[in-house]
Design a protein around this motif. Structure first.
Motif: not given
Lengths: 111, 111
Positions: A2, A30, A32, A34, A36, A38, A44, A49, A51, A96-99, A101, A103
């Motif tokens: 994961k 990467f 970056y 974050m 969240y 919930q 969430p 965030y 860097y 590397g194109n999206m977040l 999460f 579990g």
């Protein structure tokens, strides 16, 4: 493997305690990340965030990134019952194109 | 911070019905996402869009479909609802960076 992993908990602490929530990630390229929060039956909410490596502080919350060990942490000082929620860490996926999460770790702060 | 709306918030519907879950955002974000989340479980990405007329399937196979005719609107449709579709559906949007902002969710129950 994961891309982002965290202990599901639950983590139970007394009010006023310092809470440490942790995640590991696999994409070393990467910088970056974050956190969240919930609440039960809600969407969430972006909490912090950060860097690259180092710390970022916002009130009672501090986010920390250790790139050498691929470890990200969220510290909550003077925890309150209202902090009881599930905390999700997020980082870039392997492409590397999206977040992606973790579990989530469920935190319970007892009065 | 994004303003993102989902309707309905709660829906109870019988097996075989067609349903559309609405998601709208007012921030002009190009990126929009749909997640499925069972109680106490992790988020699963089921659809995403990087702009008008662009839609992609996510990591979790889903019988739902989406459309993106307008930037601010990203509806999700189930042609024939089944009890296995019972879950919470969360919509999110994001701009040029990796942050995602979530709506309040739609809790769907199929009887």
């Amino acid at each position: 493997q994961k891309e982002v992993e965290q202990d599901p908990g639950p983590l139970s602490v007394p009010e006023g305690a310092i809470v440490s929530l942790n995640c590991t990630y696999s994409n070393s390229a990467f910088q970056y990340f974050m956190w969240y929060r919930q609440y039960s039956r809600k969407g969430p909410e972006l909490l912090m965030y950060t860097y690259s490596s180092g710390n970022k502080e916002d009130g009672r919350f501090t986010a920390q990134v250790d790139k050498s060990s691929k470890y990200i942490s969220l510290f909550i000082r003077d925890s309150q019952p209202s902090d009881s929620a599930t905390y999700l860490c997020a980082g870039p996926n392997n492409a590397g194109n999206m977040l992606t999460f973790g579990g989530g770790t469920r935190l319970m702060v007892k009065p | 911070e994004a303003d993102i709306y989902q309707t309905p918030r709660y829906l109870v519907i019988g097996t075989g019905k067609k349903i559309t879950l609405e998601c709208s955002q007012t921030m002009g974000h190009d990126k929009m996402y749909w997640y499925q989340q069972d109680p106490g479980m992790e988020l699963h990405l089921i659809h995403y869009s990087y702009g008008v007329n662009s839609t992609e399937k996510g990591d979790l196979s889903s019988e739902s479909t989406v459309s993106r005719i307008r930037t601010e609107h990203f509806p999700l449709t189930l042609e024939s609802a089944r009890p296995s579709h019972t879950s919470q559906y969360l919509c999110a949007s994001g701009g040029q960076t990796y942050e995602q902002y979530f709506g309040p969710g739609t809790r769907l129950t199929v009887t």
